[in-house]
Design a protein around this motif. Structure first.
Motif, mmCIF file in Angstrom:
data_model
loop_
_atom_site.group_PDB
_atom_site.id
_atom_site.type_symbol
_atom_site.label_atom_id
_atom_site.label_comp_id
_atom_site.label_asym_id
_atom_site.label_seq_id
_atom_site.Cartn_x
_atom_site.Cartn_y
_atom_site.Cartn_z
ATOM 1 N N LYS A 187 6.472 9.709 -14.082
ATOM 2 C CA LYS A 187 5.732 8.609 -14.719
ATOM 3 C C LYS A 187 5.245 7.611 -13.677
ATOM 4 O O LYS A 187 4.104 7.148 -13.731
ATOM 5 C CB LYS A 187 6.619 7.913 -15.750
ATOM 6 N N ALA A 188 6.113 7.280 -12.721
ATOM 7 C CA ALA A 188 5.720 6.352 -11.668
ATOM 8 C C ALA A 188 4.622 6.947 -10.798
ATOM 9 O O ALA A 188 3.656 6.264 -10.431
ATOM 10 C CB ALA A 188 6.940 5.985 -10.821
ATOM 11 N N LEU A 189 4.765 8.232 -10.445
ATOM 12 C CA LEU A 189 3.754 8.895 -9.621
ATOM 13 C C LEU A 189 2.406 8.929 -10.323
ATOM 14 O O LEU A 189 1.361 8.670 -9.702
ATOM 15 C CB LEU A 189 4.207 10.309 -9.277
ATOM 16 N N ASN A 190 2.404 9.212 -11.617
ATOM 17 C CA ASN A 190 1.144 9.223 -12.371
ATOM 18 C C ASN A 190 0.500 7.847 -12.403
ATOM 19 O O ASN A 190 -0.727 7.720 -12.345
ATOM 20 C CB ASN A 190 1.392 9.728 -13.795
ATOM 21 N N ARG A 191 1.332 6.806 -12.467
ATOM 22 C CA ARG A 191 0.813 5.431 -12.423
ATOM 23 C C ARG A 191 0.170 5.162 -11.058
ATOM 24 O O ARG A 191 -0.899 4.550 -10.967
ATOM 25 C CB ARG A 191 1.959 4.450 -12.666
ATOM 26 N N ILE A 192 0.815 5.630 -10.002
ATOM 27 C CA ILE A 192 0.292 5.451 -8.641
ATOM 28 C C ILE A 192 -1.033 6.195 -8.483
ATOM 29 O O ILE A 192 -1.995 5.669 -7.899
ATOM 30 C CB ILE A 192 1.326 5.948 -7.616
ATOM 31 N N ILE A 193 -1.096 7.417 -8.983
ATOM 32 C CA ILE A 193 -2.337 8.194 -8.916
ATOM 33 C C ILE A 193 -3.454 7.460 -9.650
ATOM 34 O O ILE A 193 -4.594 7.396 -9.163
ATOM 35 C CB ILE A 193 -2.118 9.601 -9.503
ATOM 36 N N GLN A 194 -3.139 6.880 -10.798
ATOM 37 C CA GLN A 194 -4.159 6.168 -11.572
ATOM 38 C C GLN A 194 -4.674 4.956 -10.804
ATOM 39 O O GLN A 194 -5.877 4.668 -10.824
ATOM 40 C CB GLN A 194 -3.595 5.728 -12.929
ATOM 41 N N TYR A 195 -3.795 4.242 -10.117
ATOM 42 C CA TYR A 195 -4.253 3.112 -9.294
ATOM 43 C C TYR A 195 -5.239 3.598 -8.234
ATOM 44 O O TYR A 195 -6.250 2.943 -7.951
ATOM 45 C CB TYR A 195 -3.058 2.421 -8.632
ATOM 46 N N ASN A 196 -4.949 4.747 -7.619
ATOM 47 C CA ASN A 196 -5.861 5.299 -6.620
ATOM 48 C C ASN A 196 -7.200 5.688 -7.237
ATOM 49 O O ASN A 196 -8.261 5.443 -6.653
ATOM 50 C CB ASN A 196 -5.219 6.508 -5.941
ATOM 51 N N ARG A 214 0.826 -1.214 0.000
ATOM 52 C CA ARG A 214 0.000 0.000 0.000
ATOM 53 C C ARG A 214 0.857 1.259 0.000
ATOM 54 O O ARG A 214 0.332 2.361 0.119
ATOM 55 C CB ARG A 214 -0.914 0.004 1.230
ATOM 56 N N ASN A 215 2.142 1.079 -0.107
ATOM 57 C CA ASN A 215 3.031 2.244 -0.211
ATOM 58 C C ASN A 215 4.283 1.842 -0.974
ATOM 59 O O ASN A 215 4.658 0.662 -1.025
ATOM 60 C CB ASN A 215 3.395 2.790 1.165
ATOM 61 N N ILE A 216 4.923 2.826 -1.575
ATOM 62 C CA ILE A 216 6.164 2.625 -2.306
ATOM 63 C C ILE A 216 7.000 3.888 -2.141
ATOM 64 O O ILE A 216 6.467 4.995 -2.157
ATOM 65 C CB ILE A 216 5.882 2.326 -3.803
ATOM 66 N N PHE A 217 8.300 3.712 -1.928
ATOM 67 C CA PHE A 217 9.201 4.847 -1.713
ATOM 68 C C PHE A 217 10.163 4.904 -2.897
ATOM 69 O O PHE A 217 11.047 4.063 -3.019
ATOM 70 C CB PHE A 217 9.971 4.657 -0.402
ATOM 71 N N LEU A 218 9.978 5.890 -3.751
ATOM 72 C CA LEU A 218 10.812 6.040 -4.944
ATOM 73 C C LEU A 218 11.990 6.943 -4.613
ATOM 74 O O LEU A 218 11.813 8.133 -4.361
ATOM 75 C CB LEU A 218 9.993 6.631 -6.090
ATOM 76 N N ARG A 219 13.176 6.398 -4.615
ATOM 77 C CA ARG A 219 14.347 7.182 -4.225
ATOM 78 C C ARG A 219 15.471 6.998 -5.246
ATOM 79 O O ARG A 219 15.650 5.914 -5.800
ATOM 80 C CB ARG A 219 14.842 6.778 -2.839
ATOM 81 N N PRO A 220 16.244 8.050 -5.469
ATOM 82 C CA PRO A 220 17.376 7.940 -6.391
ATOM 83 C C PRO A 220 18.542 7.227 -5.729
ATOM 84 O O PRO A 220 18.573 7.049 -4.508
ATOM 85 C CB PRO A 220 17.723 9.403 -6.689
ATOM 86 N N ILE A 221 19.495 6.838 -6.521
ATOM 87 C CA ILE A 221 20.691 6.206 -5.982
ATOM 88 C C ILE A 221 21.512 7.263 -5.255
ATOM 89 O O ILE A 221 21.493 8.440 -5.621
ATOM 90 C CB ILE A 221 21.494 5.544 -7.122
ATOM 91 N N SER A 222 22.210 6.849 -4.208
ATOM 92 C CA SER A 222 23.009 7.795 -3.422
ATOM 93 C C SER A 222 24.476 7.711 -3.825
ATOM 94 O O SER A 222 24.963 6.633 -4.190
ATOM 95 C CB SER A 222 22.870 7.485 -1.927
ATOM 96 N N PRO A 223 25.191 8.824 -3.754
ATOM 97 C CA PRO A 223 26.585 8.867 -4.215
ATOM 98 C C PRO A 223 27.579 8.371 -3.172
ATOM 99 O O PRO A 223 28.498 9.078 -2.775
ATOM 100 C CB PRO A 223 26.790 10.364 -4.504
ATOM 101 N N TYR A 224 27.391 7.116 -2.723
ATOM 102 C CA TYR A 224 28.250 6.578 -1.682
ATOM 103 C C TYR A 224 28.603 5.118 -1.997
ATOM 104 O O TYR A 224 27.881 4.428 -2.709
ATOM 105 C CB TYR A 224 27.561 6.633 -0.312
ATOM 106 N N GLY A 225 29.681 4.627 -1.412
ATOM 107 C CA GLY A 225 30.029 3.218 -1.466
ATOM 108 C C GLY A 225 30.245 2.685 -2.873
ATOM 109 O O GLY A 225 30.690 3.377 -3.778
ATOM 110 N N PHE A 226 29.901 1.392 -3.082
ATOM 111 C CA PHE A 226 30.101 0.757 -4.379
ATOM 112 C C PHE A 226 29.275 1.429 -5.466
ATOM 113 O O PHE A 226 29.554 1.276 -6.650
ATOM 114 C CB PHE A 226 29.717 -0.722 -4.300
ATOM 115 N N ALA A 227 28.234 2.157 -5.065
ATOM 116 C CA ALA A 227 27.367 2.809 -6.054
ATOM 117 C C ALA A 227 28.139 3.795 -6.912
ATOM 118 O O ALA A 227 27.753 4.076 -8.049
ATOM 119 C CB ALA A 227 26.224 3.531 -5.336
ATOM 120 N N THR A 228 29.247 4.310 -6.400
ATOM 121 C CA THR A 228 30.024 5.285 -7.157
ATOM 122 C C THR A 228 30.987 4.624 -8.134
ATOM 123 O O THR A 228 31.577 5.302 -8.979
ATOM 124 C CB THR A 228 30.833 6.185 -6.202
#
Length: 502
Positions: free
Chosen positions: A329-338, A296-310
């Motif tokens: 685009k993801a937010l609009n999809r979520i709104i449509q589900y609601n 019932r929830n989703i947290f959309l977050r970007p990659i962080s500039p730390y560790g192996f990610a760099t």
């Protein structure tokens, strides 16, 4: 230098005579607010407590010039809104100034009890090989990367000294379940200490769930432990992002989620998305996977500039604009589900919306001012080092000890929380006084992130015009305001995210 001619001096002055501002014909007095242009047609004004009004372009100039006339039918509704929302006042000091002050205090009330979240990096070991790992994990056979019990004890002692009556004890890794015995030890000891110090403790374990056993689930149930895991989308994305040798990490996490839900309840199991370059190509599919798995929830977050990610730049590095396109685009999809009757909330938007639409504070570290590091979170690393936040600990894994505050068992509470490093950090933790933030209309919805600034720009204060943090938050906030203004059904959905009622 003052011009020799007094007439020349008067012509060059920037301010009018005092009589201009105190003229009896003045219809109203301005209260502090800022504005931002949303589009060619509309702009938004925001006051000191986060109330906002979307108005036609050019209206801000009319307000500042004192041209809004309550006797004019066309201005009456606007004038009433401006008065009611503390943008202007009919008297020099608003009659409801105490209400305004109370609301401002409430917004900042997250500071009342100081540090709540205490992160214990219980082990740096991990059996996954995620290419975006932000903590520079080590392989699972290196027991020296487990937190020693003497450090666990010292961390618990510091946590008990927090003036906050309700603290959170969060276990992270690596993979935390590789050190399950130490988690059991830490929770059992904390329960005893919490009773002595009259504290309520919430327990959270961050885990990929691959090592989950029935014994663990029973322990989680007995101690009301919350589970936080990672789900990056359908199998073809998740397995690519979160690789586990000789196994499907997606299958393991889905099975783990179902087992935990069956015993602990759905509300005690949450998941996070980390967006890689691959993820950006599939916003709708990621949202669909969360719905398919009953979240019932989703947290959309970007990659962080730390560790192996760099290090895996081909898989992890992308422009902020690409993430924003994915996010919308993801937010609009979520709104449509609601709209179609399935309640699901995007958590990052939900945090911002709470700051926009309610007088209440949020506990999310990245969107607090003063910043949540130290004020709201502290991190105890597996080796006993103490850091100002989880991101600070990640930087330390890259040999940057800028935000190390002390050592468990050696540093006192006062040295950790009131030492020179925290004093220096406090100067750049308040966005109300940061260059570029102090005049931003979205200041009250945003936060200060000196660690991100340091990692990406080499400066604690940061440079707003080139900041990915600033670019991302400004556009998300602008987008949320715009779509609420354009569609009242969307606004109703957003308000349901705050109340939790569909």
């Amino acid at each position: 230098m003052i011009p020799a001619s007094s007439s020349a001096y008067s012509q060059s002055r920037k301010f009018k005579e005092i009589s201009y501002y105190t003229a009896s014909s003045q219809r109203y007095y301005l209260l502090p607010f800022k504005f931002h242009r949303l589009s060619l047609e509309k702009e938004v004004i925001v006051n000191e407590i986060g109330d906002f009004l979307v108005i036609p372009t050019g209206t801000t100039s009319r307000i500042v010039a004192g041209e809004i006339n309550p006797d004019n039918i066309a201005d009456q509704e606007l004038f009433a809104d401006l008065i009611a929302n503390f943008f202007i006042s009919s008297t020099p000091l608003p009659e409801l100034i105490e209400v305004l002050a109370t609301r401002y205090r409430t917004k900042k009330s997250f500071l009342d009890y100081f540090t709540s979240l205490h992160i214990f990096v219980i082990s740096l070991r991990c059996e996954h090989t995620c290419h975006y790992c932000q903590v520079s994990r080590v392989t699972s056979d290196k027991n020296k990367y487990d937190m020693k019990r003497v450090h666990i004890d010292a961390g618990i002692d510091i946590m008990m000294k927090s003036p906050n009556p309700h603290v959170t004890m969060e276990f992270q890794g690596g993979e935390a379940l590789l050190a399950f015995e130490n988690i059991v030890y830490a929770i059992e000891r904390t329960k005893v200490e919490a009773e002595k110090h009259n504290k309520k403790v919430t327990y959270v374990i961050c885990t990929n769930l691959a090592l989950l056993t029935d014994e663990m689930i029973h322990f989680f149930s007995e101690n009301s432990v919350l589970i936080s895991t990672s789900l990056d989308g359908p199998a073809f994305i998740h397995n690519k992002n979160r690789h586990k040798p000789h196994a499907s990490s997606h299958q393991l996490v889905i099975e783990g989620i179902r087992k935990c839900r069956a015993t602990l309840g759905e509300e005690r199991v949450s998941a996070l998305v980390t967006t890689t370059a691959l993820s950006l190509e599939h916003p709708e599919e990621i949202v669909d996977e969360y719905v398919r798995q009953g979240f019932r929830n989703i947290f959309l977050r970007p990659i962080s500039p730390y560790g192996f990610a760099t290090k895996s730049t081909d898989k992890n590095k992308y422009e902020t604009g690409r993430f924003l396109e994915f996010y919308k685009k993801a937010l609009n999809r979520i709104i449509q589900y609601n709209l179609d009757g399935y309640f699901i909330r995007e958590d990052y938007a939900g945090i911002i919306l709470k700051k926009m639409l309610t007088p209440f504070p949020v506990g999310y570290v990245d969107l607090q001012s003063p910043a949540g590091l130290v004020n709201n979170v502290i991190v105890f690393n597996y080796d006993g080092d103490i850091y100002a936040s989880d991101e600070a600990r990640m930087l330390a894994e890259m040999n940057d000890q800028t935000f190390k505050l002390g050592t468990l068992g050696e540093s006192t509470y006062e040295e950790v929380f009131y030492g020179n490093k925290v004093s220096a950090l406090s100067e750049v933790m308040i966005n109300e006084s940061l260059p570029g933030c102090s005049e931003c209309a979205f200041q009250s919805y945003c936060g200060a992130d000196p660690i991100f600034n340091h990692a990406t720009q080499g400066d604690l204060a940061g440079h707003r015009p080139t900041s990915a943090f600033c670019q991302r938050n400004m556009e998300i906030i602008r987008y949320l305001i715009s779509i609420m203004d354009e569609d009242k059904k969307t606004e109703k959905i957003f308000r349901s995210w705050i109340t939790g009622k569909s």
